[in-house]
Design a protein around this motif. Structure first.
Motif, PDB file in Angstrom:
ATOM      1  N   ARG A   1      -4.826   1.394  -6.780  1.00 53.31           N
ATOM      2  CA  ARG A   1      -4.679   0.021  -6.503  1.00 53.31           C
ATOM      3  C   ARG A   1      -3.965  -0.838  -7.518  1.00 53.31           C
TER       4      ARG A   1
ATOM      5  N   THR B   1       0.929  -1.169   0.160  1.00 57.12           N
ATOM      6  CA  THR B   1      -0.017   0.093   0.060  1.00 57.12           C
ATOM      7  C   THR B   1       0.918   1.160   0.158  1.00 57.12           C
TER       8      THR B   1
ATOM      9  N   LYS C   1      -4.256   9.214  -7.218  1.00 58.29           N
ATOM     10  CA  LYS C   1      -4.659  10.297  -6.211  1.00 58.29           C
ATOM     11  C   LYS C   1      -3.702  10.519  -5.245  1.00 58.29           C
TER      12      LYS C   1
ATOM     13  N   PHE D   1      -1.331   5.001   3.366  1.00 58.70           N
ATOM     14  CA  PHE D   1      -2.413   4.354   4.019  1.00 58.70           C
ATOM     15  C   PHE D   1      -1.596   3.544   5.201  1.00 58.70           C
TER      16      PHE D   1
ATOM     17  N   ARG E   1     -10.035  -1.994   3.804  1.00 50.54           N
ATOM     18  CA  ARG E   1      -9.894  -0.458   4.359  1.00 50.54           C
ATOM     19  C   ARG E   1      -8.985   0.260   3.271  1.00 50.54           C
ATOM     20  N   TRP E   2      -8.252  -0.529   2.582  1.00 43.39           N
ATOM     21  CA  TRP E   2      -7.321   0.120   1.687  1.00 43.39           C
ATOM     22  C   TRP E   2      -8.225   0.388   0.318  1.00 43.39           C
ATOM     23  N   ARG E   3      -9.073  -0.396  -0.192  1.00 41.14           N
ATOM     24  CA  ARG E   3      -9.944  -0.421  -1.272  1.00 41.14           C
ATOM     25  C   ARG E   3     -10.926   0.840  -1.197  1.00 41.14           C
ATOM     26  N   GLU E   4     -11.213   1.303   0.086  1.00 40.44           N
ATOM     27  CA  GLU E   4     -12.207   2.382   0.509  1.00 40.44           C
ATOM     28  C   GLU E   4     -11.702   3.756   0.377  1.00 40.44           C
ATOM     29  N   ILE E   5     -10.265   3.830   0.423  1.00 40.80           N
ATOM     30  CA  ILE E   5      -9.719   4.961   0.385  1.00 40.80           C
ATOM     31  C   ILE E   5      -8.749   5.256  -0.849  1.00 40.80           C
ATOM     32  N   THR E   6      -8.565   4.278  -1.758  1.00 45.13           N
ATOM     33  CA  THR E   6      -7.401   4.278  -2.693  1.00 45.13           C
ATOM     34  C   THR E   6      -8.264   3.985  -4.126  1.00 45.13           C
TER      35      THR E   6
ATOM     36  N   LYS F   1      -2.400  11.396  -1.596  1.00 48.91           N
ATOM     37  CA  LYS F   1      -3.091  11.549  -0.716  1.00 48.91           C
ATOM     38  C   LYS F   1      -1.924  10.891   0.673  1.00 48.91           C
ATOM     39  N   LYS F   2      -2.511  10.983   1.963  1.00 47.73           N
ATOM     40  CA  LYS F   2      -1.507  10.443   2.863  1.00 47.73           C
ATOM     41  C   LYS F   2      -1.244   9.033   2.801  1.00 47.73           C
TER      42      LYS F   2
END
Length: 206
Positions: free
Chosen positions: A132, A124, A199, A204, A188-193, A201-202
């Motif tokens: 992803r 991640t 993108k 994971f 959890r990774w799929r929800e924000i990536t 971002k901070k």
């Protein structure tokens, strides 16, 4: 001198590390190296040759036989295509290195066909923190840049077709495997990536 004497006394008095410890460390190192045998290296070279050399050569021949320009032919378009292809190639290499270093595996895994070891950890970081499927994204960018360089509509459609194939592969083959192996961590990774579009971002956090 007193410090040297104290260090020497500590070296003499401290318990020796058992040979079994060093054997265990050596075994872990050799096990990781053995994950990539000659067959895996050949698979990696073959895949890279097909995707990075043979496919662009095919696009070149398509542009020679089907000359369908979609932009005015200028040096700026050729330079733009070269820059886009370079960005895609960088993304591909970065993703492969991250997959090997952090995931201890390779990309040549298609369902039950495992030409390389599967990753034993969910990656991640690096380009995988931005999307992803950075290898597929990099390849689409790479082929799009070639299409701009050749200024050929058929080549651009080829890049789009490859993107559709990459989407189907991610949805029906890659993501189910990650879900099976990594469960909630993958969720959890799929929800924000995002899946493909990078993108920033901070990083994971597990």
């Amino acid at each position: 001198i007193p410090a040297v004497l104290r260090w020497s006394a500590w070296r003499v008095k401290r318990p020796a590390i058992p040979p079994r410890y060093w054997k265990l460390c050596l075994k872990k190192m050799t096990d990781r190296q053995k994950r990539f045998s000659l067959r895996h290296i050949v698979a990696l070279v073959f895949g890279a040759t097909m995707l990075l050399l043979i496919m662009p050569a095919l696009m070149f021949f398509m542009s020679a036989f089907l000359s369908l320009e979609f932009l005015p032919s200028t040096k700026i378009g050729h330079m733009l295509g070269a820059l886009i292809s370079g960005a895609g190639l960088f993304f591909i290499l970065w993703a492969n290195i991250e997959l090997y270093v952090k995931g201890h595996g390779g990309a040549a895994v298609v369902g039950k066909i495992k030409l390389m070891p599967e990753t034993d950890a969910l990656v991640t970081t690096g380009p995988y923190a931005m999307c992803r499927n950075p290898m597929h994204t990099g390849l689409v960018i790479y082929y799009t840049g070639i299409a701009f360089t050749l200024n050929n509509l058929v080549c651009m459609l080829f890049a789009v077709f490859f993107g559709v194939c990459a989407l189907l592969f991610a949805v029906y083959i890659d993501e189910p495997r990650l879900m099976r192996d990594f469960g909630k961590e993958f969720e959890r990774w799929r929800e924000i990536t995002p899946r493909f579009i990078p993108k920033i971002k901070k990083p994971f956090s597990n």
